[in-house]
Design a protein around this motif. Structure first.
Motif, PDB file in Angstrom:
ATOM      1  N   LEU A 171     -13.314  11.222   1.653  1.00 17.65           N
ATOM      2  CA  LEU A 171     -13.000   9.802   1.827  1.00 17.65           C
ATOM      3  C   LEU A 171     -11.611   9.488   1.290  1.00 17.65           C
ATOM      4  N   LEU A 172     -11.301  10.038   0.106  1.00 16.04           N
ATOM      5  CA  LEU A 172      -9.998   9.798  -0.497  1.00 16.04           C
ATOM      6  C   LEU A 172      -8.907  10.604   0.200  1.00 16.04           C
ATOM      7  N   GLU A 173      -9.226  11.839   0.591  1.00 16.14           N
ATOM      8  CA  GLU A 173      -8.229  12.677   1.262  1.00 16.14           C
ATOM      9  C   GLU A 173      -7.819  12.079   2.604  1.00 16.14           C
ATOM     10  N   ALA A 174      -8.764  11.441   3.289  1.00 21.43           N
ATOM     11  CA  ALA A 174      -8.438  10.794   4.560  1.00 21.43           C
ATOM     12  C   ALA A 174      -7.435   9.664   4.351  1.00 21.43           C
ATOM     13  N   ALA A 175      -7.598   8.929   3.251  1.00 17.95           N
ATOM     14  CA  ALA A 175      -6.657   7.842   2.956  1.00 17.95           C
ATOM     15  C   ALA A 175      -5.282   8.403   2.622  1.00 17.95           C
ATOM     16  N   TYR A 176      -5.248   9.508   1.839  1.00 14.82           N
ATOM     17  CA  TYR A 176      -3.965  10.113   1.497  1.00 14.82           C
ATOM     18  C   TYR A 176      -3.261  10.662   2.745  1.00 14.82           C
ATOM     19  N   MET A 177      -4.040  11.244   3.648  1.00 14.77           N
ATOM     20  CA  MET A 177      -3.453  11.802   4.872  1.00 14.77           C
ATOM     21  C   MET A 177      -2.866  10.711   5.760  1.00 14.77           C
ATOM     22  N   ASP A 178      -3.421   9.505   5.649  1.00 10.86           N
ATOM     23  CA  ASP A 178      -2.883   8.376   6.420  1.00 10.86           C
ATOM     24  C   ASP A 178      -1.678   7.741   5.745  1.00 10.86           C
ATOM     25  N   VAL A 183      -2.472   3.396  -5.377  1.00  9.63           N
ATOM     26  CA  VAL A 183      -2.800   1.973  -5.512  1.00  9.63           C
ATOM     27  C   VAL A 183      -3.501   1.473  -4.250  1.00  9.63           C
ATOM     28  N   GLN A 184      -2.975   1.837  -3.081  1.00 14.39           N
ATOM     29  CA  GLN A 184      -3.592   1.416  -1.831  1.00 14.39           C
ATOM     30  C   GLN A 184      -4.985   2.021  -1.668  1.00 14.39           C
ATOM     31  N   THR A 185      -5.135   3.282  -2.051  1.00 11.87           N
ATOM     32  CA  THR A 185      -6.447   3.932  -1.962  1.00 11.87           C
ATOM     33  C   THR A 185      -7.455   3.245  -2.877  1.00 11.87           C
TER      34      THR A 185
END
Length: 299
Positions: A171-178, A183-185
């Protein structure tokens, strides 16, 4: 077999419902008794005649406590304390729990900082050093003396940290990849799925701030700076002395002394203090068990 199973299940459900109903009655009964005592005449209370219904109905105990400007001043102090303290607690809990929820690969010093906070639970400096710190920093007789010493509830932080640590890494890695930053995550991904746990620690924080009275007694030298619980504690411990020192009530000294007692004013105090908790708890109760279970999960 099916009929027997169905009958056994019905018997279990009925027995379980009756048992839980009895437990609920046992939990509610003391509060009903306190409410009856708070609205009863002090002679009937002293004679043990009050059970679940008021005897000699009167509101004099509530008039005794509320018929003074200092009551509303202390109420305002408690409202200010809660309005400042709860958001501050949540902010520090989130900002501390999020980095500590990372793996050792992402945050190498995680264990050091985690133990730094855990030690504060295991060992406490005590009242005198805490008092000296508050006094030397100039916080005496200010709202900050009630808020800053407990600004980071470590237990609540550990609950939130364990929940964040249990979130799927994907879930977190998907946000980082985007392209999302930490802070945004945190704001867009982690906090929305942490609502049950955050609601639970919010309830903890609210109850802690609202019910606390000892720190007001220690850090406040003037009665007008007392939070509500500290003020009410002085009323219950020594109502006669309270009346004599209160110019709003001194004209009715004999009236109040003849109609109130420590038990009736104590019961009234409990219900006045419980009103905000009773108002906020129904809205957060549905998150309570879920939040604790989620926050107790560990890798």
């Amino acid at each position: 077999m099916g009929i027997k199973d169905s009958l056994s299940r019905k018997i279990f459900l009925v027995s379980n419902s009756v048992f839980l109903l009895l437990v609920a009655i046992l939990c509610i009964a003391p509060f009903i008794n306190l409410l009856a005592v708070s609205f009863s005449d002090k002679v009937a209370v002293a004679a043990g005649e009050v059970t679940f219904f008021p005897v000699g109905f009167t509101t004099i105990s509530y008039q005794f406590i509320t018929n003074t400007s200092k009551f509303f001043m202390s109420l305002l102090v408690s409202i200010k304390r809660t309005a400042i303290g709860v958001p501050l607690n949540l902010l520090l809990i989130i900002l501390t729990a999020y980095p500590l929820s990372k793996s050792k690969e992402d945050f190498g010093a995680r264990s050091i900082f985690s133990w730094f906070f855990v030690v504060t639970i295991l060992f406490n400096a005590g009242l005198i050093p805490t008092y000296m710190v508050v006094k030397s920093t100039g916080l005496m007789n200010t709202i900050w003396a009630l808020v800053l010493p407990g600004a980071l509830p470590v237990f609540s932080m550990l609950v939130v940290m364990n929940y964040m640590r249990s979130l799927p890494k994907e879930l977190l890695e998907a946000a980082y990849m985007d392209g999302a930053s930490h802070v945004q995550t945190l704001i867009r991904v982690v906090l929305p799925v942490s609502i049950p746990t955050l609601a639970t620690v919010t309830l903890f924080s609210f109850v802690d701030h609202w019910n606390s009275w000892f720190d007001g007694m220690i850090y406040m030298n003037k009665i007008q700076n007392y939070p509500l619980q500290t003020y009410l504690q002085t009323v219950v411990v020594n109502p006669e002395e309270f009346i004599r020192n209160n110019t709003d009530l001194s004209g009715n000294l004999s009236k109040y002394l003849s109609m109130v007692s420590a038990r009736t004013t104590g019961a009234a105090q409990m219900f006045l203090a419980m009103i905000p908790i009773l108002c906020i708890y129904p809205f957060l109760q549905k998150y309570f068990t879920t939040g604790l279970v989620m926050g107790s999960v560990k890798e």
